[in-house]
Design a protein around this motif. Structure first.
Motif, PDB file in Angstrom:
ATOM      1  N   LYS A 199      -5.193  12.626 -12.156  1.00  0.00           N
ATOM      2  CA  LYS A 199      -5.518  14.045 -12.390  1.00  0.00           C
ATOM      3  C   LYS A 199      -5.160  14.480 -13.794  1.00  0.00           C
ATOM      4  O   LYS A 199      -4.122  14.081 -14.330  1.00  0.00           O
ATOM      5  CB  LYS A 199      -4.756  14.910 -11.381  1.00  0.00           C
ATOM      6  CG  LYS A 199      -5.604  15.296 -10.202  1.00  0.00           C
ATOM      7  CD  LYS A 199      -5.050  16.513  -9.523  1.00  0.00           C
ATOM      8  CE  LYS A 199      -3.842  16.140  -8.690  1.00  0.00           C
ATOM      9  NZ  LYS A 199      -3.688  16.996  -7.537  1.00  0.00           N
TER      10      LYS A 199
ATOM     11  N   TRP B 223      -4.933   2.563   8.891  1.00  0.00           N
ATOM     12  CA  TRP B 223      -5.143   1.110   8.817  1.00  0.00           C
ATOM     13  C   TRP B 223      -4.693   0.428  10.100  1.00  0.00           C
ATOM     14  O   TRP B 223      -3.777  -0.419  10.090  1.00  0.00           O
ATOM     15  CB  TRP B 223      -4.360   0.535   7.619  1.00  0.00           C
ATOM     16  CG  TRP B 223      -4.736   1.145   6.300  1.00  0.00           C
ATOM     17  CD1 TRP B 223      -5.993   1.332   5.796  1.00  0.00           C
ATOM     18  CD2 TRP B 223      -3.828   1.663   5.304  1.00  0.00           C
ATOM     19  NE1 TRP B 223      -5.937   1.929   4.555  1.00  0.00           N
ATOM     20  CE2 TRP B 223      -4.629   2.138   4.224  1.00  0.00           C
ATOM     21  CE3 TRP B 223      -2.446   1.753   5.213  1.00  0.00           C
ATOM     22  CZ2 TRP B 223      -4.076   2.718   3.075  1.00  0.00           C
ATOM     23  CZ3 TRP B 223      -1.892   2.310   4.078  1.00  0.00           C
ATOM     24  CH2 TRP B 223      -2.686   2.790   3.017  1.00  0.00           C
TER      25      TRP B 223
ATOM     26  N   GLU C 146      -0.302  11.556  -0.694  1.00  0.00           N
ATOM     27  CA  GLU C 146      -1.662  11.362  -1.216  1.00  0.00           C
ATOM     28  C   GLU C 146      -1.930  12.243  -2.440  1.00  0.00           C
ATOM     29  O   GLU C 146      -2.800  11.965  -3.236  1.00  0.00           O
ATOM     30  CB  GLU C 146      -2.716  11.652  -0.135  1.00  0.00           C
ATOM     31  CG  GLU C 146      -2.767  10.630   0.999  1.00  0.00           C
ATOM     32  CD  GLU C 146      -3.367   9.272   0.611  1.00  0.00           C
ATOM     33  OE1 GLU C 146      -3.513   8.964  -0.580  1.00  0.00           O
ATOM     34  OE2 GLU C 146      -3.694   8.516   1.556  1.00  0.00           O
ATOM     35  N   ASP C 147      -1.168  13.331  -2.579  1.00  0.00           N
ATOM     36  CA  ASP C 147      -1.403  14.201  -3.735  1.00  0.00           C
ATOM     37  C   ASP C 147      -0.637  13.742  -4.980  1.00  0.00           C
ATOM     38  O   ASP C 147      -0.596  14.461  -5.978  1.00  0.00           O
ATOM     39  CB  ASP C 147      -1.062  15.657  -3.398  1.00  0.00           C
ATOM     40  CG  ASP C 147       0.398  15.860  -3.048  1.00  0.00           C
ATOM     41  OD1 ASP C 147       1.168  14.869  -3.058  1.00  0.00           O
ATOM     42  OD2 ASP C 147       0.784  17.007  -2.749  1.00  0.00           O
TER      43      ASP C 147
ATOM     44  N   TYR D 158       1.789   7.006  10.772  1.00  0.00           N
ATOM     45  CA  TYR D 158       0.454   7.585  10.596  1.00  0.00           C
ATOM     46  C   TYR D 158      -0.488   6.568   9.969  1.00  0.00           C
ATOM     47  O   TYR D 158      -1.604   6.353  10.450  1.00  0.00           O
ATOM     48  CB  TYR D 158       0.571   8.845   9.726  1.00  0.00           C
ATOM     49  CG  TYR D 158      -0.757   9.385   9.268  1.00  0.00           C
ATOM     50  CD1 TYR D 158      -1.548  10.147  10.128  1.00  0.00           C
ATOM     51  CD2 TYR D 158      -1.230   9.111   7.993  1.00  0.00           C
ATOM     52  CE1 TYR D 158      -2.779  10.630   9.710  1.00  0.00           C
ATOM     53  CE2 TYR D 158      -2.463   9.584   7.574  1.00  0.00           C
ATOM     54  CZ  TYR D 158      -3.236  10.346   8.430  1.00  0.00           C
ATOM     55  OH  TYR D 158      -4.450  10.815   8.025  1.00  0.00           O
TER      56      TYR D 158
ATOM     57  N   ILE E 154      -3.383   5.370  12.385  1.00  0.00           N
ATOM     58  CA  ILE E 154      -4.607   6.137  12.185  1.00  0.00           C
ATOM     59  C   ILE E 154      -5.459   5.576  11.038  1.00  0.00           C
ATOM     60  O   ILE E 154      -6.671   5.430  11.169  1.00  0.00           O
ATOM     61  CB  ILE E 154      -4.275   7.622  11.882  1.00  0.00           C
ATOM     62  CG1 ILE E 154      -3.495   8.237  13.048  1.00  0.00           C
ATOM     63  CG2 ILE E 154      -5.541   8.424  11.588  1.00  0.00           C
ATOM     64  CD1 ILE E 154      -4.280   8.419  14.328  1.00  0.00           C
TER      65      ILE E 154
ATOM     66  N   ARG F  75      -4.793   7.575  -6.631  1.00  0.00           N
ATOM     67  CA  ARG F  75      -5.956   8.243  -7.230  1.00  0.00           C
ATOM     68  C   ARG F  75      -5.564   9.614  -7.794  1.00  0.00           C
ATOM     69  O   ARG F  75      -6.112  10.064  -8.800  1.00  0.00           O
ATOM     70  CB  ARG F  75      -7.043   8.387  -6.157  1.00  0.00           C
ATOM     71  CG  ARG F  75      -8.324   9.047  -6.594  1.00  0.00           C
ATOM     72  CD  ARG F  75      -9.048   8.231  -7.659  1.00  0.00           C
ATOM     73  NE  ARG F  75     -10.277   8.892  -8.109  1.00  0.00           N
ATOM     74  CZ  ARG F  75     -10.314   9.932  -8.935  1.00  0.00           C
ATOM     75  NH1 ARG F  75      -9.192  10.457  -9.396  1.00  0.00           N
ATOM     76  NH2 ARG F  75     -11.470  10.462  -9.305  1.00  0.00           N
ATOM     77  N   SER F  76      -4.580  10.262  -7.162  1.00  0.00           N
ATOM     78  CA  SER F  76      -4.160  11.589  -7.627  1.00  0.00           C
ATOM     79  C   SER F  76      -3.474  11.530  -8.979  1.00  0.00           C
ATOM     80  O   SER F  76      -3.485  12.504  -9.733  1.00  0.00           O
ATOM     81  CB  SER F  76      -3.213  12.241  -6.613  1.00  0.00           C
ATOM     82  OG  SER F  76      -3.933  12.623  -5.462  1.00  0.00           O
TER      83      SER F  76
ATOM     84  N   ASP G 241      -4.076  -0.730  -5.644  1.00  0.00           N
ATOM     85  CA  ASP G 241      -4.186   0.645  -5.150  1.00  0.00           C
ATOM     86  C   ASP G 241      -3.028   0.912  -4.190  1.00  0.00           C
ATOM     87  O   ASP G 241      -2.469  -0.030  -3.608  1.00  0.00           O
ATOM     88  CB  ASP G 241      -5.522   0.829  -4.413  1.00  0.00           C
ATOM     89  CG  ASP G 241      -5.885   2.314  -4.273  1.00  0.00           C
ATOM     90  OD1 ASP G 241      -5.109   3.168  -4.772  1.00  0.00           O
ATOM     91  OD2 ASP G 241      -6.928   2.610  -3.670  1.00  0.00           O
ATOM     92  N   PHE G 242      -2.649   2.155  -4.061  1.00  0.00           N
ATOM     93  CA  PHE G 242      -1.578   2.533  -3.124  1.00  0.00           C
ATOM     94  C   PHE G 242      -1.753   4.003  -2.764  1.00  0.00           C
ATOM     95  O   PHE G 242      -2.539   4.719  -3.383  1.00  0.00           O
ATOM     96  CB  PHE G 242      -0.205   2.265  -3.744  1.00  0.00           C
ATOM     97  CG  PHE G 242       0.001   2.900  -5.093  1.00  0.00           C
ATOM     98  CD1 PHE G 242       0.390   4.222  -5.228  1.00  0.00           C
ATOM     99  CD2 PHE G 242      -0.236   2.147  -6.258  1.00  0.00           C
ATOM    100  CE1 PHE G 242       0.569   4.792  -6.475  1.00  0.00           C
ATOM    101  CE2 PHE G 242      -0.062   2.738  -7.511  1.00  0.00           C
ATOM    102  CZ  PHE G 242       0.337   4.054  -7.626  1.00  0.00           C
ATOM    103  N   ILE G 243      -1.027   4.425  -1.784  1.00  0.00           N
ATOM    104  CA  ILE G 243      -1.134   5.816  -1.310  1.00  0.00           C
ATOM    105  C   ILE G 243      -0.814   6.777  -2.457  1.00  0.00           C
ATOM    106  O   ILE G 243       0.251   6.683  -3.059  1.00  0.00           O
ATOM    107  CB  ILE G 243      -0.176   6.074  -0.124  1.00  0.00           C
ATOM    108  CG1 ILE G 243      -0.620   5.272   1.097  1.00  0.00           C
ATOM    109  CG2 ILE G 243      -0.118   7.556   0.231  1.00  0.00           C
ATOM    110  CD1 ILE G 243       0.422   5.205   2.208  1.00  0.00           C
ATOM    111  N   GLY G 244      -1.744   7.646  -2.772  1.00  0.00           N
ATOM    112  CA  GLY G 244      -1.511   8.669  -3.794  1.00  0.00           C
ATOM    113  C   GLY G 244      -1.913   8.255  -5.198  1.00  0.00           C
ATOM    114  O   GLY G 244      -1.861   9.066  -6.126  1.00  0.00           O
TER     115      GLY G 244
ATOM    116  N   ARG H  68       0.819  -1.209   0.000  1.00  0.00           N
ATOM    117  CA  ARG H  68       0.000   0.000   0.000  1.00  0.00           C
ATOM    118  C   ARG H  68       0.857   1.265   0.000  1.00  0.00           C
ATOM    119  O   ARG H  68       0.440   2.295  -0.491  1.00  0.00           O
ATOM    120  CB  ARG H  68      -0.911   0.015   1.237  1.00  0.00           C
ATOM    121  CG  ARG H  68      -1.903  -1.145   1.258  1.00  0.00           C
ATOM    122  CD  ARG H  68      -2.749  -1.106   2.527  1.00  0.00           C
ATOM    123  NE  ARG H  68      -3.587  -2.297   2.617  1.00  0.00           N
ATOM    124  CZ  ARG H  68      -4.517  -2.466   3.550  1.00  0.00           C
ATOM    125  NH1 ARG H  68      -4.722  -1.521   4.458  1.00  0.00           N
ATOM    126  NH2 ARG H  68      -5.237  -3.556   3.567  1.00  0.00           N
TER     127      ARG H  68
END
Ligand code: ZN
Lengths: 998, 86
Positions: free
Chosen positions: A894, A747, A705-706, A741, A745, A890-891, A885-888, A683
């Motif tokens: 863009k 997972w 995430e961005d 984090y 927070i 979805r960004s 899927d992994f952190i960021g 992830r």
């Protein structure tokens, strides 16, 4: 003239110990226990400086923190400091002080012409006059103003003194050791509370040292000494003198400034000059007392005008007369105490009381002593330029707005008392909204926002009996809640003289046709007329009036001027003071040296230095250091007269040709453990991690995430549920927080633990075609062949008895390995590598060669991963999984990130194959285009390619994919260069990556 | 300097902590279908309330646990601190 104004007896000074000091170059004698102010006054020196704006002669006015004028340049032990309050600094041998605000000298000051032109120097003068033309400000106005009006000179020498910080925690902090402070501290200490009692002056007792009172049949001074010595005996109490609590911050964080060194003639080694205390107190008791208010009259800033309590303090504490022919100008009984003290010392004062004839204990005592008293009288104006010589006084009419008759009388000093203003600065700083107390014409603390209580005079309680009663009770109550102990204390009997009511008179009216300057704020040179101008010009809010006139600003913080200023605004505006409100009191309450605020965090102690276990070897081998965060890393190892360029070229070439060794201990290392570790990595990183076998490493990229690249590095599966992650040196701390984090927070269901092991492992990278041969000799028992230990392989081994981890990973693009051992064996490992590597021509290489090697290979690092790039920009698209899927992730969908002409990493070579391209250069199509020249990209990293023997750079270029082969200009306005470059692939050497797999 | 009670370690000075932003944000689930707007809201948009605010803090120079703090952004009063699961 030698101490002509020193009384023959009395005072708390040590007459057996004379002290020599200098003022404006002249020698004087004072006594141990004097302040610079009291010693100068003993010598009859009153003219000590010039005022800030009008350059009028100024003298002493107060005797402690209340002093607005006596800011001096003081030199002790070769340390010169401006803006020292002469009433607060203790006299020591060799002290040398000089006047500020005067040029060329205090007796002849060119700026004093401002005084005669004062109708042209109204409120807001600086704003109005020096505005235009703008270009004049730096060249003409500012240098002139600074020379004529500067507040002392900061030393250009390095401060050799030592300053320290200290942290302390307590149940109660008591600020001030007057009756309120002593009583409350004592009561709380008896209940077992941890108490800190802070006194700003060298002597404890506050007003008990100067008031004629008795407590349990002891004099105020004796009682305070008794209480202080008892407190000092108690293990739960810290008693500190010379310590000013100057700031009240959030959650009862109090900051205190202790003068530890300046009063010592021979300061022991390692004793700091000053110490800053951070005190977190459960409760704060503010026993800061009160400051006498001046009464405003004509030329009330003439040297020789004093606060009446200051005049009394100079007699009682220092045995010094401020004058031999004093006028006491008062609106309350305090002036009589000073008058009586003068009389007892053989001086005949005359008292002008603005009130009508009346009786009280004090007034009657003065009458019995034959002191001359004139009721319904006021000082209209003081005469004398550099010292008071006489005064015009007058009988007030019934309304006290004019005079029935006036006369001129001789005098050499005027002591004013306009009643008392509680010192509410700290309470106000704590967030306490103050309320106006009509009966004392001053603001007092209202509802507490934090855990604080104001006691005694600071709370508007002006009788000793009430002060002691309230303070013992509050000290008991507050501490009882903390310690659960309730020691009963007998409240002592007191004997004091009760005052009759004071008069609200605060400013002498001007007789018709007279325009005497009547000062409200001495330090900022603000007169009644200045405030009137501001109001006429439409300033209404008291905060605006303050800024326009500078009333109540600077180091003085309106200690003596605040209420008279408000009173004046209220009068003009036909309001009452509480409607005008008050300005905000800000920390620090008194000036604090920058040295104290900085403490020991200077020079190399500014932040901790991190050294690898091999540091001393590098040092011995002529490493030239570079800072990498807190780490020191060898930038290159200097041989002979080599410069950076030559050394790094040699080191890099040696890696390409033979083998080099680099200290990589500073890389961040994180131990990741748990049954869900693989899922977690999957992830966190953009590529796939579920199938990485034990004993294999993988390169990974993590995003925010961005979608922006956060960091890169390799992670190795050490065993089934254990991974060893490496991060870049710079991002190590951020990556750990990032992982924590997500685990804690986002997972929390993942069963994984992370911990930093950066300092547990020492790391050495060996790189170059000969690195396998070297490895084989270091680990003779291990099969290090390409088949047994392939690229991205991992094996554990024994390095001459030391357990080692061997990773086949490469940053240089060469065949390379990284060896980790426990930090304690780092130097052992390093020396073995150097020793055994000799036959393979091993050389250590620093960060500069490391950069060269990675740049010509097109490997990205910090300059490319600069917080603005996504994986596609830096040719890392191959590492971005389409499936999971992994952190960021979805960004990355863009629109802007997927535009056809999106920026991309490219390589650059100068057409002349000679000119080095400065990092940070802008890439443009036409170097002569009209400005602003459209920027296509920038140069991120530059090196001298040792492989191709010419400069090579990496750049981030708009539409980089389609620019290969194009010619552009790399323009650096900073270096004033403009170099024609050819755009090419970012992989300049070994594009197929054959070497790392060889 | 605030005084913050780490739910694991107790009262400590602010110096030991790092601020972690709005504590009420929930990250969208992995593989969740989500509109551009919803995703942008999650990534970029934060409220800046005047008054009570639940925020994340990280005890970086202590136990390294993330936790939540209910704090008044104007007075800095801290009403409670609690573990993320509470
Ligand atoms: Zn903690």
């Amino acid at each position: 003239m030698s101490q002509n104004f020193r009384l023959n007896t009395g005072g708390l000074i040590n007459r057996d110990k004379p002290i020599e000091f200098k003022f404006n170059g002249k020698k004087y004698i004072g006594y141990e226990g004097d302040t610079l102010a009291s010693a100068l006054l003993a010598n009859g020196i009153h003219l000590i400086g010039r005022s800030f704006k009008y350059h009028r002669p100024r003298g002493f006015f107060g005797a402690g923190v209340d002093e607005p004028n006596a800011k001096m340049q003081v030199e002790i032990n070769g340390c010169s400091e401006p803006n020292i309050n002469a009433t607060e600094i203790e006299l020591v041998n060799g002290l040398s002080a000089s006047s500020q605000n005067c040029w060329p000298s205090v007796n002849f000051d060119i700026g004093a012409i401002n005084n005669f032109l004062n109708r042209f120097f109204p409120a807001g003068f600086y704003y109005k006059t020096f505005m235009w033309p703008k270009s004049f400000w730096y060249r003409v106005y500012e240098p002139f103003i600074r020379k004529a009006a500067g507040l002392g000179v900061a030393s250009l020498e390095k401060d050799k003194e030592r300053y320290e910080h200290k942290y302390e925690y307590c149940d109660l902090l008591v600020t001030g050791s007057g009756p309120a402070g002593l009583a409350s501290a004592y009561a709380a200490a008896k209940n077992g509370a941890k108490v800190i009692l802070a006194e700003d002056k060298p002597r404890y007792g506050g007003t008990l040292l100067t008031d004629d009172v008795t407590i349990d049949n002891l004099s105020g001074k004796d009682w305070s000494e008794k209480i202080v010595s008892e407190l000092k005996e108690m293990p739960n109490v810290i008693v500190k003198n010379r310590s000013q609590v100057f700031g009240y911050y959030d959650h009862n964080m109090m900051v205190m400034f202790e003068r530890t060194g300046d009063h010592l003639e021979k300061k022991p080694k390692y004793t700091p000059r000053q110490r800053l205390w951070y005190i977190r107190a459960k409760e704060v008791l503010l026993s800061t007392g009160s400051i006498e208010r001046p009464i405003v009259f004509g030329n009330n800033d003439t040297p020789g005008v004093f606060l009446s309590a200051a005049a009394k303090e100079y007699m009682k504490v220092y045995g010094v007369l401020v004058g031999k022919k004093p006028i006491i100008f008062t609106n309350n009984d305090s002036g009589y105490e000073t008058a009586i003290e003068f009389k007892k010392n053989g001086v005949n004062p005359i008292v002008l009381d603005t009130r009508e004839d009346q009786n009280s204990e004090l007034i009657n005592e003065a009458k019995d002593l034959d002191i001359k008293i004139k009721f319904s009288y006021a000082v209209i104006v003081a005469h004398g330029y550099k010292k008071v010589k006489s005064a015009t006084i007058g009988k007030l009419n019934k309304e006290k707005i004019d005079f029935e008759n006036t006369e001129q009388i001789d005098c050499d000093s005027i002591c004013v008392s306009g009643f008392w203003t509680p010192t509410v600065h700290l309470a106000s700083q704590s967030g306490n909204k103050l309320k106006f107390n009509d009966s004392i014409d001053a603001f007092v603390p209202d509802k507490s926002k934090q855990n604080e209580h104001s006691l005694g005079a600071a709370n508007g309680t002006f009788t000793l009996q009430d002060t002691l009663k309230n303070s013992f009770n509050t000290g008991s109550e507050v501490s009882k809640n903390i310690t659960k102990k309730d020691e009963k204390i007998q409240i002592p009997n007191t004997n004091e003289r009760i005052y009759s009511a004071h008069d609200k008179f605060w400013c002498s009216p001007l007789p018709k046709g007279k325009h005497y300057k009547r000062f409200v704020d001495f330090q900022n040179d603000v007169a009644v007329s200045d405030i009137e101008v501001a109001l006429r010009e439409g300033y209404r809010s008291i905060e605006h009036v303050k800024r326009y006139t500078t009333l109540g600003m600077a180091t003085d913080q309106g200690r003596t001027s605040n209420l008279n200023g408000l009173q004046l605004v209220a009068n003009v505006e036909k309001k009452i003071v509480p409607q005008v409100g008050h300005t905000t009191f800000r920390p620090p309450f008194t000036p604090v040296t920058i040295g104290t605020i900085v403490g020991r965090e200077i020079g190399k102690e500014y932040m901790p230095t991190r050294k690898t276990p091999m540091h001393h070897w590098h040092e011995k081998n002529n490493a030239v250091w570079v800072d990498a965060g807190a780490w020191k890393r060898p930038r290159y190892y200097k041989r002979g007269n080599e410069n950076l360029f030559e050394a790094s070229k040699r080191e890099a070439k040696n890696v390409r040709d033979h083998v080099g060794v680099c200290d990589v201990t500073t890389l961040g290392k994180i131990d990741i453990k748990g049954p869900d570790a693989a899922e977690f990595l999957n992830r966190v990183y953009t590529n796939a991690w579920l199938k990485l076998p034990v004993g294999k490493a993988r390169y990974g990229v993590m995003l925010r995430e961005d979608g922006i690249v956060m960091d890169d590095g390799t992670t190795t599966r050490i065993s089934e549920n254990r991974y060893h992650m490496t991060t870049t040196t710079a991002q190590a701390a951020n990556v750990l927080s990032h992982l924590e984090y997500y685990l804690q927070i986002v997972w929390p269901e993942l069963n994984v633990n992370v911990v930093s092991t950066t300092e547990q492992w020492a790391g050495a990278a060996i790189a170059g075609p000969k690195s396998r041969d070297l490895l084989a000799k270091l680990f003779p028992k291990i099969d290090v062949s390409n088949e047994a230990l392939p690229f991205m392989g991992y094996v554990e081994g024994d390095l001459f008895g030391v357990k080692a981890r061997i990773f086949r990973i490469s940053f240089s693009g060469e065949l390379a390995y990284e060896i980790n051992v426990e930090s304690d064996f780092g130097l052992f490992m390093w020396e073995k590598i150097i020793e055994i590597g000799e036959e393979f021509n091993v050389q250590p290489y620093g960060t500069e060669a490391l950069s060269t090697l990675r740049i010509e290979m097109g490997h990205v690092a910090g300059p490319e991963l600069d917080g603005r790039t996504i994986p596609y920009d830096v040719s890392l698209e191959g590492l971005v999984s389409k499936k999971k899927d992994f952190i960021g992730k979805r960004s990355l969908a863009k629109e802007a990130f997927n535009k056809a002409d999106r920026q991309k990493i490219v390589g650059l070579v100068p057409l002349d194959r000679k000119s080095s391209i400065p990092e940070g250069s802008h890439l443009v199509e036409n170097k002569n285009a009209k400005l602003p020249n459209p920027k296509l990209g920038h140069v991120s990293s530059s090196c001298w390619s040792v492989e191709n023997n010419n400069p090579f750079s990496l750049a981030i270029l708009k539409d980089g994919k389609n620019m290969i082969g194009k010619k552009l200009f790399a323009v650096s306005p900073l270096k004033n260069t403009s170099i024609e470059v050819e755009v090419m692939s970012s992989h300049y050497v070994d594009h197929e990556g054959k070497r790392v797999r060889s | 300097m605030l005084n913050i009670k780490c739910p694991y370690c107790g009262d400590r000075s602010q110096k030991e902590f790092a601020y972690g932003g709005d504590g009420t944000i929930t990250r969208p689930k992995l593989n969740q279908e989500i509109s551009d707007e919803e995703w942008d809201n999650f990534v970029y948009l934060r409220k800046s309330p005047r008054g009570k605010h639940i925020e994340l803090w990280h005890h970086i120079a202590g136990c390294r646990q993330w936790f939540k703090v209910e704090r008044d952004t104007t007075t800095h009063e801290i009403f409670r601190t609690f573990k993320p699961e509470e």
